[in-house]
Design a protein around this motif. Structure first.
Motif, PDB file in Angstrom:
ATOM      1  N   ASP A 178      16.656  13.043   6.217  1.00 47.70           N
ATOM      2  CA  ASP A 178      15.421  13.810   6.316  1.00 47.70           C
ATOM      3  C   ASP A 178      14.836  14.099   4.936  1.00 47.70           C
ATOM      4  OD1 ASP A 178      16.005  13.817   9.015  1.00 47.70           O
ATOM      5  OD2 ASP A 178      16.764  15.860   9.027  1.00 47.70           O
ATOM      6  N   ARG A 179      13.501  14.277   4.908  1.00 49.27           N
ATOM      7  CA  ARG A 179      12.795  14.614   3.672  1.00 49.27           C
ATOM      8  C   ARG A 179      12.238  16.021   3.813  1.00 49.27           C
ATOM      9  NH1 ARG A 179      14.192   9.367   4.183  1.00 49.27           N
ATOM     10  NH2 ARG A 179      13.713   8.119   2.364  1.00 49.27           N
ATOM     11  N   VAL A 180      12.540  16.873   2.844  1.00 48.17           N
ATOM     12  CA  VAL A 180      12.075  18.255   2.844  1.00 48.17           C
ATOM     13  C   VAL A 180      10.905  18.376   1.868  1.00 48.17           C
ATOM     14  CG1 VAL A 180      12.700  20.652   2.317  1.00 48.17           C
ATOM     15  CG2 VAL A 180      14.356  19.145   3.431  1.00 48.17           C
TER      16      VAL A 180
ATOM     17  N   HIS B  82      12.092  25.158  10.868  1.00 50.80           N
ATOM     18  CA  HIS B  82      13.085  24.108  11.099  1.00 50.80           C
ATOM     19  C   HIS B  82      13.641  23.578   9.773  1.00 50.80           C
ATOM     20  CE1 HIS B  82      15.134  21.214  13.634  1.00 50.80           C
ATOM     21  NE2 HIS B  82      14.834  20.297  12.733  1.00 50.80           N
ATOM     22  N   ALA B  83      12.787  23.466   8.771  1.00 45.68           N
ATOM     23  CA  ALA B  83      13.236  22.989   7.462  1.00 45.68           C
ATOM     24  C   ALA B  83      14.288  23.938   6.875  1.00 45.68           C
ATOM     25  CB  ALA B  83      12.052  22.854   6.513  1.00 45.68           C
ATOM     26  N   VAL B  84      14.034  25.236   6.955  1.00 43.21           N
ATOM     27  CA  VAL B  84      14.986  26.220   6.421  1.00 43.21           C
ATOM     28  C   VAL B  84      16.305  26.152   7.195  1.00 43.21           C
ATOM     29  CG1 VAL B  84      15.438  28.696   6.166  1.00 43.21           C
ATOM     30  CG2 VAL B  84      13.223  27.748   5.492  1.00 43.21           C
ATOM     31  N   LYS B  85      16.240  26.028   8.507  1.00 45.23           N
ATOM     32  CA  LYS B  85      17.470  25.920   9.307  1.00 45.23           C
ATOM     33  C   LYS B  85      18.260  24.676   8.916  1.00 45.23           C
ATOM     34  CE  LYS B  85      15.885  28.379  13.420  1.00 45.23           C
ATOM     35  NZ  LYS B  85      15.534  28.247  14.852  1.00 45.23           N
ATOM     36  N   THR B  86      17.573  23.566   8.689  1.00 44.07           N
ATOM     37  CA  THR B  86      18.247  22.318   8.295  1.00 44.07           C
ATOM     38  C   THR B  86      18.913  22.488   6.939  1.00 44.07           C
ATOM     39  OG1 THR B  86      16.692  20.995   9.579  1.00 44.07           O
ATOM     40  CG2 THR B  86      17.911  19.866   7.835  1.00 44.07           C
ATOM     41  N   ILE B  87      18.219  23.076   5.986  1.00 44.12           N
ATOM     42  CA  ILE B  87      18.794  23.271   4.647  1.00 44.12           C
ATOM     43  C   ILE B  87      20.026  24.161   4.722  1.00 44.12           C
ATOM     44  CG2 ILE B  87      18.378  24.362   2.399  1.00 44.12           C
ATOM     45  CD1 ILE B  87      15.396  23.438   2.773  1.00 44.12           C
ATOM     46  N   LYS B  88      19.952  25.243   5.480  1.00 42.00           N
ATOM     47  CA  LYS B  88      21.096  26.147   5.616  1.00 42.00           C
ATOM     48  C   LYS B  88      22.281  25.445   6.276  1.00 42.00           C
ATOM     49  CE  LYS B  88      18.650  30.536   5.614  1.00 42.00           C
ATOM     50  NZ  LYS B  88      18.273  31.728   6.390  1.00 42.00           N
ATOM     51  N   ARG B  89      22.002  24.655   7.315  1.00 42.14           N
ATOM     52  CA  ARG B  89      23.086  23.946   8.020  1.00 42.14           C
ATOM     53  C   ARG B  89      23.759  22.948   7.093  1.00 42.14           C
ATOM     54  NH1 ARG B  89      22.450  19.219  10.447  1.00 42.14           N
ATOM     55  NH2 ARG B  89      20.221  19.485  10.700  1.00 42.14           N
ATOM     56  N   LEU B  90      22.992  22.250   6.267  1.00 41.43           N
ATOM     57  CA  LEU B  90      23.563  21.223   5.393  1.00 41.43           C
ATOM     58  C   LEU B  90      24.234  21.794   4.146  1.00 41.43           C
ATOM     59  CD1 LEU B  90      20.750  18.534   5.671  1.00 41.43           C
ATOM     60  CD2 LEU B  90      22.984  18.548   6.798  1.00 41.43           C
ATOM     61  N   SER B  91      23.908  23.030   3.799  1.00 40.88           N
ATOM     62  CA  SER B  91      24.481  23.596   2.585  1.00 40.88           C
ATOM     63  C   SER B  91      25.765  24.376   2.828  1.00 40.88           C
ATOM     64  CB  SER B  91      23.454  24.496   1.885  1.00 40.88           C
ATOM     65  OG  SER B  91      23.120  25.593   2.714  1.00 40.88           O
ATOM     66  N   ARG B  92      26.239  24.355   4.052  1.00 45.69           N
ATOM     67  CA  ARG B  92      27.493  25.063   4.365  1.00 45.69           C
ATOM     68  C   ARG B  92      28.679  24.338   3.830  1.00 45.69           C
ATOM     69  NH1 ARG B  92      26.064  26.180  10.539  1.00 45.69           N
ATOM     70  NH2 ARG B  92      24.434  27.639  10.157  1.00 45.69           N
TER      71      ARG B  92
END
Length: 81
Positions: A17-19, A71-81
């Motif tokens: 994905d591209r943010v 959705h972008a913020v949720k994706t970033i948080k999920r991937l930064s765990r």
């Protein structure tokens, strides 16, 4: 916002994905609160850019859709765990 992308190469497929972000105090984009507010032409040009850059690496992209800032913020948080 985020452009959801599935990328395929010799090694299989993966999400890539591209943010997109706009500076909080950007004088030119004060009206822009969601990537989907960009004109469709601008979004198409961004997709063509990604197709062109990945073609050099023998990758195939499938665009799954544009999503907003929540959705972008949720994706970033999920991937930064």
């Amino acid at each position: 916002g985020i452009l959801e992308v599935e990328q395929r190469s010799k090694n299989g497929k993966e999400r890539n994905d591209r943010v997109f972000a706009v500076p909080e105090r950007s004088p030119l984009e004060t009206h822009l609160e969601d990537i989907r507010d960009l004109p469709s032409r601008a979004r198409e040009e961004l997709q063509q850019f990604f197709l062109a850059t990945d073609a050099l690496e023998d990758k195939k992209l499938e665009f799954l859709g544009w999503r907003g800032p929540i959705h972008a913020v949720k994706t970033i948080k999920r991937l930064s765990r």
